[in-house]
Design a protein around this motif. Structure first.
Motif, mmCIF file in Angstrom:
data_model
loop_
_atom_site.group_PDB
_atom_site.id
_atom_site.type_symbol
_atom_site.label_atom_id
_atom_site.label_comp_id
_atom_site.label_asym_id
_atom_site.label_seq_id
_atom_site.Cartn_x
_atom_site.Cartn_y
_atom_site.Cartn_z
ATOM 1 N N VAL A 1 0.763 -1.402 0.039
ATOM 2 C CA VAL A 1 -0.130 -0.025 -0.107
ATOM 3 C C VAL A 1 0.958 1.257 -0.209
ATOM 4 C CG1 VAL A 1 -1.738 1.412 1.087
ATOM 5 C CG2 VAL A 1 -2.018 -1.160 1.263
ATOM 6 N N ILE A 2 1.818 1.023 0.954
ATOM 7 C CA ILE A 2 2.635 2.543 1.243
ATOM 8 C C ILE A 2 3.901 2.071 1.999
ATOM 9 C CG2 ILE A 2 1.538 3.301 3.308
ATOM 10 C CD1 ILE A 2 1.662 6.171 2.095
ATOM 11 N N GLU B 1 -0.084 8.112 -0.856
ATOM 12 C CA GLU B 1 -0.115 7.244 -2.176
ATOM 13 C C GLU B 1 -1.755 7.520 -2.479
ATOM 14 O OE1 GLU B 1 1.546 5.876 -4.621
ATOM 15 O OE2 GLU B 1 3.466 6.276 -3.532
ATOM 16 N N ASN B 2 -2.132 8.536 -3.116
ATOM 17 C CA ASN B 2 -3.546 8.774 -3.413
ATOM 18 C C ASN B 2 -4.269 8.813 -2.274
ATOM 19 O OD1 ASN B 2 -3.136 8.416 -6.296
ATOM 20 N ND2 ASN B 2 -2.976 6.404 -6.180
ATOM 21 N N ARG B 3 -5.272 7.910 -1.981
ATOM 22 C CA ARG B 3 -6.056 7.973 -0.784
ATOM 23 C C ARG B 3 -5.480 7.640 0.412
ATOM 24 N NH1 ARG B 3 -10.005 4.658 -0.610
ATOM 25 N NH2 ARG B 3 -9.261 2.967 -2.190
ATOM 26 N N PHE B 4 -4.348 6.983 0.531
ATOM 27 C CA PHE B 4 -3.648 6.343 1.711
ATOM 28 C C PHE B 4 -2.386 7.289 2.026
ATOM 29 C CE2 PHE B 4 -5.651 2.438 1.391
ATOM 30 C CZ PHE B 4 -5.896 2.282 -0.112
ATOM 31 N N SER B 5 -2.271 7.573 3.105
ATOM 32 C CA SER B 5 -1.210 8.288 3.927
ATOM 33 C C SER B 5 -0.804 7.805 5.187
ATOM 34 C CB SER B 5 -1.674 9.742 3.977
ATOM 35 O OG SER B 5 -2.712 10.062 4.970
ATOM 36 N N VAL B 6 0.334 8.297 5.733
ATOM 37 C CA VAL B 6 0.683 7.705 6.784
ATOM 38 C C VAL B 6 0.905 8.974 7.963
ATOM 39 C CG1 VAL B 6 1.693 5.731 5.997
ATOM 40 C CG2 VAL B 6 3.243 7.640 6.259
ATOM 41 N N ALA C 1 8.128 8.480 18.676
ATOM 42 C CA ALA C 1 6.990 7.676 19.321
ATOM 43 C C ALA C 1 7.254 6.293 18.649
ATOM 44 C CB ALA C 1 5.880 8.322 19.370
ATOM 45 N N LYS C 2 7.777 6.015 17.714
ATOM 46 C CA LYS C 2 7.757 4.711 17.005
ATOM 47 C C LYS C 2 6.528 4.442 16.758
ATOM 48 C CE LYS C 2 12.087 3.617 19.217
ATOM 49 N NZ LYS C 2 12.921 2.345 20.000
ATOM 50 N N SER C 3 5.887 5.387 15.946
ATOM 51 C CA SER C 3 4.296 4.931 15.646
ATOM 52 C C SER C 3 4.315 5.214 14.171
ATOM 53 C CB SER C 3 3.427 6.063 16.372
ATOM 54 O OG SER C 3 2.101 6.106 15.761
ATOM 55 N N PHE C 4 3.312 4.447 13.488
ATOM 56 C CA PHE C 4 3.403 4.372 11.821
ATOM 57 C C PHE C 4 1.931 4.175 11.434
ATOM 58 C CE2 PHE C 4 4.735 4.600 7.716
ATOM 59 C CZ PHE C 4 4.509 3.340 7.157
ATOM 60 N N SER C 5 1.016 5.061 11.740
ATOM 61 C CA SER C 5 -0.537 4.785 11.349
ATOM 62 C C SER C 5 -0.771 4.942 10.037
ATOM 63 C CB SER C 5 -1.310 5.750 12.397
ATOM 64 O OG SER C 5 -1.079 6.870 12.059
ATOM 65 N N LEU C 6 -1.839 4.387 9.303
ATOM 66 C CA LEU C 6 -2.383 4.473 8.153
ATOM 67 C C LEU C 6 -3.753 5.145 7.976
ATOM 68 C CD1 LEU C 6 -1.823 3.583 5.197
ATOM 69 C CD2 LEU C 6 -3.236 1.465 5.495
ATOM 70 N N LYS C 7 -3.763 6.021 7.267
ATOM 71 C CA LYS C 7 -4.971 7.062 7.185
ATOM 72 C C LYS C 7 -5.577 6.586 5.831
ATOM 73 C CE LYS C 7 -5.826 11.445 6.683
ATOM 74 N NZ LYS C 7 -5.851 12.802 6.842
#
Lengths: 113, 113
Positions: B48-49, B61-66, B72-78
């Motif tokens: 995805v990304i 990437e288009n509708r996907f962003s992080v 904080a060692k955090s990596f969320s997907l929107k």
């Protein structure tokens, strides 16, 4: 272009029988190769990886083994299957010199009965 | 030891709405790579990304962003403007060193019409 072939797609084997799953990569050289297992409803567990011919790293002690007889061939084996070996097995490769993503095969659904 | 954690086993969202999937990880490395993979019902793994840790700018990437929070060692997907075809398992993954690709346990996303 690079492609990865994994077979068979589906396999039903009796307990105690041997196993051989094969994965081959085309269009690249000296890839890192990986075997993952995905139990029902769970994440991907790294089983083995290989950075070169004959080089195998095992992540989880278990009933399985892996071999890499050729640069682009990765084999997952077992001498005697257990019921707990059932799952979805995925082969993947990454270019060792490029930190890009992994490319996955279609997977093998193994059911041990 | 688990190095990638996805705390949401299941999520749901209505079509056209926005949803955020969480991921945290542990590492002692300064430079590494993070990925989100999608696994639809076909079981094929699809990238995805990806995010390179030394880049402060969040990947899109288009509708996907992080939302990458290195400290904080955090990596969320929107996922914005969710579509029915977004229904799948989503896996967060981290490239560990130059050899290993470690996955989280996954979040099952259901998009409702």
């Amino acid at each position: 272009s690079q492609t990865i072939h994994q077979w068979p797609a589906t396999l039903v084997q009796p307990v105690g029988s041997p196993l051989s799953l094969e994965c081959t990569v085309e269009g690249t050289s000296n890839p890192n190769l990986y075997w993952y297992r995905q139990a029902a409803g769970r994440g991907l567990q790294l089983l083995f990886y290989s950075v070169g011919i004959g080089q195998i790293s095992s992540e989880v002690p278990q009933n399985l083994s892996a071999s890499r007889p050729q640069d682009r061939q990765f084999i997952l084996s077992s001498k005697k299957l257990l019921l707990s070996d059932s799952g979805f097995y995925l082969c993947a490769w990454i270019l060792s010199v490029d930190h890009t993503e992994a490319f996955f095969g279609q997977g093998t659904r193994l059911t041990v009965v | 030891a688990q190095t990638v954690t996805q705390s949401q086993p299941e999520m749901s969202v209505q079509e056209a709405e926005t949803v955020t999937l969480s991921c945290t990880y542990d590492t002692s490395e300064n430079n590494y790579y993070l990925f989100w993979y999608k696994q639809p019902p076909s079981r094929q793994m699809i990238l995805v990304i990806r995010q390179e840790a030394y880049k402060q700018q969040n990947a899109t990437e288009n509708r996907f962003s992080v939302n990458f929070q290195k400290a904080a060692k955090s990596f969320s997907l929107k996922i914005s403007d969710s579509q029915l075809g977004d229904t799948a398992m989503y896996f967060c993954a981290r490239r560990k060193g130059t050899d290993k690709l470690i996955f989280g346990t996954g979040t099952r996303l259901q998009v409702f019409p």
